[in-house]
Motif scaffolding. Structure first.
Motif, short mmCIF file in Angstrom:
data_model
loop_
_atom_site.label_atom_id
_atom_site.label_comp_id
_atom_site.label_asym_id
_atom_site.label_seq_id
_atom_site.Cartn_x
_atom_site.Cartn_y
_atom_site.Cartn_z
N GLN A 50 35.81 32.97 38.30
CA GLN A 50 34.72 33.33 39.22
C GLN A 50 33.75 34.33 38.57
O GLN A 50 32.53 34.21 38.71
CB GLN A 50 35.29 33.94 40.51
CG GLN A 50 36.23 33.03 41.29
CD GLN A 50 35.54 31.76 41.79
OE1 GLN A 50 34.43 31.82 42.30
NE2 GLN A 50 36.19 30.63 41.60
N ILE A 51 34.30 35.29 37.86
CA ILE A 51 33.45 36.28 37.18
C ILE A 51 32.63 35.60 36.08
O ILE A 51 31.44 35.88 35.90
CB ILE A 51 34.30 37.43 36.61
CG1 ILE A 51 34.98 38.20 37.74
CG2 ILE A 51 33.43 38.38 35.78
CD1 ILE A 51 34.04 38.82 38.75
N SER A 52 33.23 34.69 35.35
CA SER A 52 32.51 33.97 34.29
C SER A 52 31.37 33.15 34.89
O SER A 52 30.26 33.10 34.33
CB SER A 52 33.46 33.05 33.52
OG SER A 52 34.44 33.80 32.84
N SER A 53 31.62 32.51 36.02
CA SER A 53 30.57 31.73 36.68
C SER A 53 29.43 32.63 37.13
O SER A 53 28.25 32.28 36.99
CB SER A 53 31.14 30.98 37.89
OG SER A 53 32.10 30.03 37.49
N LEU A 54 29.75 33.82 37.68
CA LEU A 54 28.71 34.76 38.11
C LEU A 54 27.91 35.24 36.92
O LEU A 54 26.66 35.32 36.97
CB LEU A 54 29.36 35.93 38.85
CG LEU A 54 28.41 37.04 39.35
CD1 LEU A 54 27.38 36.48 40.32
CD2 LEU A 54 29.21 38.16 40.01
#
Length: 315
Positions: A50-54
């Protein structure tokens, strides 16, 4: 659906999932992917994705520095934190308001109002309220301000439309201001002042016979006369407004009319606006019990009252 990396809306605003922001805030608060995952009930790898996508949606730069123990927001991460908090709080606020709206839709509303508020203000507000919340069970009381406040104290009303007439002690209540009301003098159509274009001073009618709901001017709308230097002579005590109009039309005296009742005046009665240089004749409020949170239905009705009050002539 999650956004693709580096996707943007047409206006250049990043297409960011609120789930990503929630995960980002949890990581920032805990300083750890592991603790954030535990709080969310996810796996650490899911949080990391999720952090990588953000990060990809915001341009690809890192939002956290990976430390030997835990993580720390980068400068970009620190900038993002208050914006992410604002977005999530706004969504929570919207959720609370929508829940309140759903509760108001099936709730109960018990309110009271004084007679002249029932002449114009309340019917318009109630019609709007019923159109928006047709399933709410509504009950209504009519009475003088002191009696309505007693019902409010006893828990028999959720809200009361009250006024400053009668010197009722309003300080103990939560007051939601609706309007400041001007006054008119009702005279017979053939009265010498009936054709007056501008406002009148009550002193011009000091020698007139007055029609009032009480033999004593104190605590009534006729208190206004004392501010203009005379004590009115009450010739006829008439409680009902429709009967007062009959007495005025017959030339038996003059009467004060609040703005809320002005629209219901019969055609053989003329209204003259009162010039009151000190202050508005009275204020009108929706009162609730201080310290007792109004129900969602009461809050919705209060909004309708404010809308109706904004349309009252002579406010």
């Amino acid at each position: 659906m999650a956004a693709m990396p580096n996707s943007h809306a047409p206006d250049g605003v990043p297409d960011v999932s609120t789930v990503w922001l929630r995960v980002f805030l949890e990581v920032a608060r805990h300083g750890s992917f592991t603790l954030a995952a535990r709080t969310l009930g996810w796996t650490q790898s899911a949080v990391s994705r999720q952090i990588s996508s953000l990060e990809a949606a915001l341009g690809g730069g890192p939002l956290f520095d990976r430390l030997p123990r835990g993580v720390r927001p980068t400068e970009a991460g620190r900038i993002l934190v208050p914006h992410a908090e604002a977005v999530t709080e706004a969504l929570h606020g919207a959720g609370r308001e929508l829940a309140a709206l759903r509760e108001a839709a099936d709730g109960r509303l018990r309110f009271g109002a004084f007679a002249t508020a029932d002449a114009a203000l309340v019917p318009h507000a109630l019609a709007a309220f019923r159109a928006r919340h047709p399933r709410v069970r509504v009950s209504r009381e009519e009475g003088l301000t002191p009696a309505l406040l007693g019902l409010l104290d006893a828990g028999r009303l959720d809200l009361a439309v009250v006024s400053t007439t009668g010197r009722a002690p309003l300080e103990a209540y939560e007051l939601h201001h609706l309007l400041d009301e001007s006054l008119y003098v009702a005279v017979a159509a053939g009265h010498p002042l009936a054709g007056r274009d501008g406002p009148v001073r009550l002193g011009e009618l000091a020698d007139a016979d007055w029609i009032s709901g009480s033999a004593r001017p104190g605590g009534t709308l006729l208190d206004t006369a004392s501010r203009q230097g005379f004590r009115p002579r009450v010739a006829h005590v008439v409680a009902e407004w429709t009967a007062k109009q009959g007495y005025v039309a017959a030339g038996l005296g003059v009467a004060l009319v609040p703005a809320l009742a002005a629209a219901s005046v019969r055609p053989d009665v003329a209204l003259l606006r009162v010039l009151d240089e000190d202050a508005p004749a009275r204020a009108v409020y929706a009162a609730t019990v201080r310290g007792r949170a109004p129900s969602p239905a009461a809050l919705a009705f209060l909004a309708a009252l404010r809308e109706a009050a904004a349309r009252v002539p002579g406010r």
